[in-house]
Design an enzyme around this catalytic site. Structure first.
Site: not given
Ligand code: ADP
Length: 797
Positions: A693, A736
């Site tokens: 990611s 996140k």
């Protein structure tokens, strides 16, 4: 005549023996007896006919035919009821009995055969024929006789009475035929056996027959004595034990211990009654008490047994708390203890509703998953409070030994039940709420697999008879409400995970933390530190300062700790005499907690080109991640540092390839790579990092470096990349975004296909943040580089 009845050698005196056996003799039928020649036989005579016969012969030559009846039960035997062969005998002695009967001592003279009866009354008289035995000389008969004598001696030695004299008597018999007769008479053969011997005129065959009978008799006696011996040994053992126990009691009494021991046993018995155990458990408990009774109180064994009994008695076999299933009240309690957590609370209320309707707790086990300090354990406590049940937390972190769950076998000194049974014993009710904390940290090794035991604990099909190695009797766990907690789900063994319904607690935003601090943490810390409610007031800015300057976490542990340490310092002031509510302003936080620990380094760090801000997911919530690139003269190598995993390394290589392939379009000199080395570093070098990611962040970092354009300091990004420049979706969006928010990054670039995940993010947070959903790297670069390349993003929220 002074003779003893059993004196077998005694012969009638010469004067008493008539010169020969007459042709006819009165007959005395014998019930159950055979008289042998040359041997005395005491007889009891009762039947009138027999009495008359004796009386008659006494007045004559005293001789009489002694013949056995075939059936002893026949009262008045006729000629056909008698055996044909008998013994001519002489009456030696007579003793009249008060009932009209008499006792006579007779002695056999010779074998005779009865012929026809010549007279029936008043006394039966028959014609008799004297029988001669068939003698045998020689070694065979001698051998047989000697062997018989041996057997006789053996038999005598087995008799329980002192029989030396009898032995001697046998030794003095010289005639082999007589030896056989005497053995048959003395050693209790059966009537028909005796009769058979009497009828055997052949001496050799008589010896053989008697030997056979005697051998059999010896065998029977041997078996009998073996059985007798065994029985005796058994009796001896029991008696010995009894005796020792009595002695022990006497010793204990002497030592003054007896009362104590009895009191102990009585107390235990009472407790066992009171514990209302299931029958099989009670049986086991009583068995152990019995064992305890006979074990000296100073021995190690005693304390082992006592420990076991105590454990069994203390378990709440039939003690339970009554469930409060008022849903409104439960809602009130959950709200009182925890801020927000709407989804989780709803699910808990549904659970209680089902329990109320069905009275059955079966169903999936709830698993609260999320970073530390997000309220997983305290939710469990709150559920217990709402239901009116006891609460216990079992920490599973780091457990590798199955015995931790299931207990150690009782044979080990100091062994204990497993943690589950211990928990039940401590709470004292069989339906508590038990939180199994950190179920994701259970490991397995050579000491067995604890998760297999946990499976049995959590499985409603099995846990009604949970077996603990220490208890050895099953315990019913089916009424216990188990809740599990975990930081990550991947490490939970799949069979366990299958049984659980996961409720996520991803962490809190700064605003949420502010509210929780005001409503829950501060009042609690004020109380914990002995301060009066309201005596310390934190203003909002002070709290925000603590959150951002002193903690960096998804949960609330450190925040609560910091608030606690402020309260402690205030408490000291109060104790030293300060009065009135003390207000904590933002400016004073530093005086209480020391220098600010975390600052926003975004602007500082992103000032130079080559640094981009990424977002990462970790077990303790989201994190922001700086990716730094630098270049130097060299021969086109790529160096990667910062403990990157393989996937992350590949992702860096893909990023570089993308940048090189698009160099011209991105405004980078295509020849540039020929003589340059590039180094990509992800700081916090000690923490391993992996996953795809960070792809977009790597590209942003490289382009920023190579175009010498700094990245925006308030933009964070996440996304996997393809070599063609596409941005692919990634996981952990909520964590996140929360991490970005915590770090003050209000703009977040996310892959377009993650847009659905936005629904998980709390509304207030969504409102003041900006999310860009992108499909290509061009869009990413346009958004994050300070001098955008002129491409506009596809979606803006
Ligand atoms: P975990 O078990 O998830 O590690 P804890 O249950 O120990 O976390 O929670 C840490 C502290 O934070 C506890 O004092 C708890 O009361 C508090 N807390 C967590 N979430 C909330 C919330 N939503 N509202 C109020 N207090 C909370």
């Amino acid at each position: 005549m002074a003779r003893r009845d059993h004196d077998l050698t005694n012969e009638p005196e010469e004067s008493e023996i008539p010169p020969g056996i007459p042709d006819a003799l009165p007959v005395l039928p014998l019930r159950d007896a055979v008289v042998f020649p040359h041997l005395p036989a005491p007889l009891v005579v009762g039947r009138p006919l027999s009495v008359r016969a004796i009386e008659q012969v006494l007045s004559g030559n005293k001789m009489i035919a002694l013949v056995a009846q075939k059936d002893p039960a026949t009262e008045e035997p006729g000629p056909d009821d008698l055996f044909r062969i008998g013994t001519a005998g002489i009456v030696l002695k007579l003793l009249k009995l008060p009932d009209g009967g008499m006792r006579v001592l007779t002695k056999g003279l010779e074998r005779i055969r009865l012929h026809e009866f010549v007279q029936k009354s008043p006394v039966p008289v028959a014609r008799v024929e004297l029988l001669k035995e068939i003698p045998h000389g020689g070694t065979e008969v001698e051998g047989l006789a000697r062997n018989l004598l041996n057997q006789i001696q053996k038999m005598i030695s087995m008799l329980p009475i002192n029989t030396d004299e009898l032995g001697l008597t046998f030794m003095n018999v010289e005639h082999p035929g007589r030896l056989a007769d005497m053995a048959a008479a003395v050693f209790g053969l059966k009537l028909d056996q005796k009769q058979e011997i009497l009828e055997t005129l052949d001496v050799r065959s008589r010896l053989e027959k008697v030997t056979r009978f005697i051998n059999r008799e010896i065998e029977v006696m041997e078996i009998g004595s073996k059985i007798q011996q065994d029985v005796q040994e058994e009796i001896d053992k029991t008696q010995r034990k009894f005796y020792l126990r009595e002695q022990l009691k006497a010793i204990q009494k002497e030592l003054g211990e007896e009362d104590e021991a009895t009191a102990e046993i009585n107390e235990l018995m009472e407790k066992i009654e009171a514990a209302k155990m299931p029958p099989e458990v009670k049986k086991e408990a009583l068995k152990e008490v019995n064992r305890l009774r006979s074990t000296p109180s100073a021995s190690a064994e005693h304390s082992v047994i006592r420990n076991y009994i105590d454990n069994i008695i203390d378990l709440p076999w039939s003690k339970s708390t009554e469930d409060k299933l008022d849903l409104l009240e439960a809602r009130r309690i959950l709200d009182e203890d925890h801020f927000d957590l709407e989804k989780v609370k709803e699910r808990i209320l549904e659970y209680l509703a089902v329990l109320k309707l069905k009275q059955d707790i079966r169903g999936p086990i709830l698993c609260f998953a999320g970073p530390p300090g997000t309220g997983k354990t305290s939710l469990g406590r709150s559920i217990a409070r709402a239901m009116g049940r006891h609460f216990y937390r079992v920490s599973l972190g780091g457990i590798r030994d199955e015995a931790e769950i299931r207990g150690h076998r009782r044979t080990y000194i100091g062994s204990m039940p497993g943690r589950i049974i211990q928990a039940i014993r401590k709470v004292g009710s069989n339906n508590p709420v038990i939180v199994l904390d950190e179920i994701d940290k259970v490991g397995a090794d050579f000491r067995g697999d604890p998760s297999a035991a946990l499976l049995e604990v959590l499985d409603p099909e099995q846990n009604f008879s949970f077996s603990d190695h220490f208890l050895e009797v099953p315990f019913d766990l089916s009424r216990v409400m188990f809740i599990t907690t975990a930081n990550v789900l991947d490490t939970i063994p799949p069979p366990l995970r299958d049984r659980m319904e996961v409720l996520e607690l991803p962490g809190y935003t700064e605003e949420e933390k502010l509210s929780i601090a005001k409503q829950h943490l501060i009042p609690r810390q004020i109380a914990n530190n002995g301060l009066a409610p309201g005596s310390v007031v934190f203003d909002d800015e002070a709290i925000t300062r603590i959150v951002s300057g002193y903690t960096r976490e998804a949960g609330l542990r450190n925040l609560e700790r910091e608030i606690g340490s402020v309260c402690r310092k205030v408490a000291r002031k109060v104790a030293e005499g300060a009065t009135g509510p003390i207000t904590i302003h933002a400016a004073e936080v530093e005086t209480y907690l020391g220098q600010v620990r975390y600052f926003s380094e975004m602007a500082e760090r992103t000032r130079i080109p080559g640094v981009a801000i990424g977002l990462a997911w970790t077990p303790s919530g989201g994190e922001i991640l700086f990716i730094e690139s630098t270049m130097m003269k060299g021969s086109k190598g790529l160096t990667l540092t910062g403990q990157l995993g393989d996937v992350m390394k590949e992702s860096a290589q893909a990023a570089l390839s993308y940048v090189r392939s698009r160099a011209a379009a991105l405004g980078i000199d295509p020849d540039f790579f020929a003589s340059t080395d590039i180094h990509v570093h992800v700081p916090s070098g000690a923490i391993p990092k992996d996953g795809p990611s960070a792809g977009v962040t790597m590209v942003a970092s490289l382009v920023s470096l190579l175009t010498r354009t700094p990245c925006c300091s308030d933009v964070a990004m996440t996304g996997e990349i393809t070599l063609r420049g596409k941005v692919l979706p990634v996981g952990g969006i909520k964590e996140k975004v929360l991490a970005a928010r915590r770090a003050g990054l209000l703009t977040v670039i996310l892959p377009a296909r993650n847009s659905k995940d936005l629904a998980d993010i709390p509304e207030p947070l969504r409102r003041d943040m900006t999310f860009h959903f992108v499909e290509t790297l061009e869009e990413v670069l346009a958004l994050c580089l300070k001098s955008p390349a002129g491409v506009s993003p596809s979606t803006t929220v």
